[in-house]
Motif scaffolding. Structure first.
Motif, short mmCIF file in Angstrom:
data_model
loop_
_atom_site.label_atom_id
_atom_site.label_comp_id
_atom_site.label_asym_id
_atom_site.label_seq_id
_atom_site.Cartn_x
_atom_site.Cartn_y
_atom_site.Cartn_z
N THR A 307 65.48 87.14 15.60
CA THR A 307 64.46 86.32 14.82
C THR A 307 63.16 86.55 15.16
O THR A 307 62.66 86.91 16.06
CB THR A 307 64.99 84.78 15.02
OG1 THR A 307 64.50 84.35 16.30
CG2 THR A 307 66.48 84.49 14.43
N TYR A 326 63.49 79.28 9.46
CA TYR A 326 63.10 80.40 10.47
C TYR A 326 63.23 81.62 9.85
O TYR A 326 64.23 81.83 9.13
CB TYR A 326 63.68 80.35 11.96
CG TYR A 326 65.03 80.26 11.94
CD1 TYR A 326 65.73 81.90 12.30
CD2 TYR A 326 65.90 79.21 11.92
CE1 TYR A 326 67.13 81.58 12.41
CE2 TYR A 326 67.31 79.35 12.15
CZ TYR A 326 67.74 80.37 12.40
OH TYR A 326 69.24 80.59 12.32
N ASP A 327 62.49 82.81 9.96
CA ASP A 327 62.74 83.98 9.59
C ASP A 327 63.47 85.00 10.60
O ASP A 327 63.40 85.04 11.63
CB ASP A 327 61.34 84.88 9.24
CG ASP A 327 60.70 83.84 8.13
OD1 ASP A 327 61.31 83.26 7.39
OD2 ASP A 327 59.16 84.00 8.14
N HIS A 331 64.03 92.20 7.41
CA HIS A 331 63.43 91.45 6.08
C HIS A 331 64.65 91.59 5.47
O HIS A 331 64.86 90.63 4.35
CB HIS A 331 62.28 92.23 5.43
CG HIS A 331 60.97 91.92 6.03
ND1 HIS A 331 59.98 91.14 5.53
CD2 HIS A 331 60.36 92.16 7.31
CE1 HIS A 331 59.05 90.78 5.76
NE2 HIS A 331 58.99 91.46 7.16
N THR A 335 65.41 84.64 5.42
CA THR A 335 65.23 83.42 6.12
C THR A 335 66.37 82.45 6.15
O THR A 335 67.21 82.54 5.35
CB THR A 335 64.07 82.65 5.04
OG1 THR A 335 63.04 83.48 5.24
CG2 THR A 335 63.56 81.34 5.88
N GLN A 358 60.05 86.87 2.59
CA GLN A 358 59.80 85.91 3.35
C GLN A 358 58.62 85.11 3.45
O GLN A 358 58.10 84.45 4.16
CB GLN A 358 60.01 86.65 5.21
CG GLN A 358 61.12 87.00 5.28
CD GLN A 358 61.26 87.65 6.72
OE1 GLN A 358 60.43 87.86 7.31
NE2 GLN A 358 62.60 87.86 7.22
N SER A 360 56.62 81.93 1.97
CA SER A 360 57.14 80.40 1.85
C SER A 360 56.06 79.67 1.11
O SER A 360 54.92 79.80 1.45
CB SER A 360 57.62 79.89 2.98
OG SER A 360 57.69 78.53 2.84
N THR A 374 60.54 79.62 -2.14
CA THR A 374 59.86 80.88 -1.49
C THR A 374 58.66 81.27 -2.32
O THR A 374 58.10 80.46 -3.26
CB THR A 374 60.77 81.99 -1.69
OG1 THR A 374 61.32 82.29 -2.86
CG2 THR A 374 62.15 81.60 -0.86
#
Length: 396
Positions: A307, A326-327, A331, A335, A358, A360, A374
């Motif tokens: 992460t 959290y991401d 990619h 998320t 990702q 937001s 998003t």
């Protein structure tokens, strides 16, 4: 592509791939972005990355296609985009629009490179309720503010014009010039309050927009808004304000560096948001009662080393539950969203939001749902189980 338009700032750029020299003049108002060949040096490589991002943005905004198939998540309802790609690109604002007693969602929506509007969507299934007329350019920038307060949807553009819409219908109600950009919209005692960047406070009558006198130091309650640092029931603060709220200092919790905190307006624990201070950095959360640590844990419910740590430290709180996005480092894994029992620290669920962009726009909650926006779509989950209920917009 030979030219691209940045949908954020509107800049037009020519793409130079270095294949052949040109003596043609550069059109006025445009500049050239050089894309590096595989053997290019570091400077050109950076330019190539920037150009690539601009090309991706241009493709995302200019392709027109229909999406009516169901989401890949089991049981999820179809996306509600039809014709040209429709984006939901705002922090979701939650309020009962149609008077059925259930919370609905309001936010800025758009067809990229064409038009934007404020739309209201049924909170049960995401179906459109109403949409405003097309917004002016200055109401679409990052300096514009939106809020829902006292039966009105308020949009304050970058030139300080406040436009009110009726919450039930989306019809324009009134407008007023503030003379300055807005910082925050909140609710006073029966009055709409707009705080501007010059530290002035403007009281506005909800029915007419007429100026109303404000009592000195009168309280102003948070409302559903596009501001990411507050919501009805809680606010997010930075570490410089910890002491004022009686919270542990930046490095006051062993093994954790806390940069932000979510502070509910009522009694109960406060939540420190940060990262692990020893070893590999991983997002962490801790609940505190003043400076006493009640519990702490890593945010990811998957392998923490897969992460990302960098990025916004966002969170939402509802009914004693804390929800933290959290991401992933990859990619292609997108998320995720973790939900904790605020009193015990028990992880109740941890689900993947998407495998897409990702970027937001923010998170909001109601008594039974979590709304996560998003760059292009709004994902709505059950607060109790984490199950995806429906999506508004177009997956990037």
């Amino acid at each position: 592509m030979d030219a691209v338009t940045c949908h954020y700032c509107g800049a037009r750029s020519l793409i130079d791939r270095g294949k052949k020299p040109t003596t043609a003049p550069i059109p006025q108002g445009m500049h050239v972005v050089r894309v590096a060949p595989p053997s290019g040096n570091a400077a050109f490589t950076v330019a190539g990355v920037v150009a690539g991002m601009m090309v991706i943005s241009a493709i995302a905004g200019s392709l027109a296609f229909s999406r009516s198939g169901a989401s890949s998540a089991a049981g999820a309802r179809p996306l509600l985009a039809a014709g040209p790609s429709m984006y939901f690109d705002d922090r979701p604002m939650i309020a009962d629009v149609n008077g059925d007693g259930a919370p609905d969602v309001i936010g800025k929506s758009s067809i990229p490179a064409r038009e934007a509007w404020i739309g209201a969507y049924d909170g049960r299934d995401g179906k459109p309720i109403w949409k405003t007329a097309v917004l002016a350019k200055d109401a679409m920038t990052h300096e514009a503010k939106r809020a829902v307060v006292l039966g009105r949807v308020i949009s304050v553009d970058a030139l300080g014009k406040a436009q009110a819409y009726d919450l039930r219908t989306g019809n324009p109600s009134w407008s007023v010039l503030l003379g300055e950009k807005a910082r925050r919209v909140c609710q006073g005692d029966g009055v709409i309050v707009v705080e501007t960047v010059d530290d002035a406070k403007h009281g506005l009558d909800p029915a007419s927009g007429a100026r109303r006198a404000l009592a000195k130091d009168a309280a102003c309650k948070p409302v559903p808004s596009s501001n990411a640092d507050e919501a009805p029931g809680y606010k997010l603060i930075g570490w410089s304000d910890f002491d004022k709220h009686g919270l542990p200092a930046l490095h006051g919790i062993e093994g954790m560096t806390a940069h932000h905190a979510l502070v509910p307006s009522g009694p109960g624990p406060r939540f420190m948001l940060g990262r692990r201070s020893k070893g590999s950095q991983v997002k962490m959360v801790a609940a505190v009662d003043r400076k006493k640590v009640l519990w702490k844990d890593v945010v990811p419910g998957v392998d923490p080393l897969t992460t990302k740590v960098m990025g916004s430290e966002d969170a939402a709180h509802e009914g004693g539950l804390l929800v933290v996005p959290y991401d992933m480092k990859d990619h292609g894994q997108g998320t995720r969203l973790a939900c904790f029992d605020g009193g015990t620290g028990k992880r109740l669920w941890d689900v993947q939001i998407h495998k897409r962009s990702q970027v937001s726009h923010g998170i909001a909650t109601s008594a039974d749902s979590v709304f996560y926006a998003t760059w292009t779509a709004l994902y709505v989950f059950s607060l109790k189980t984490g199950e995806l209920r429906y999506t508004i917009g177009t997956e990037f």
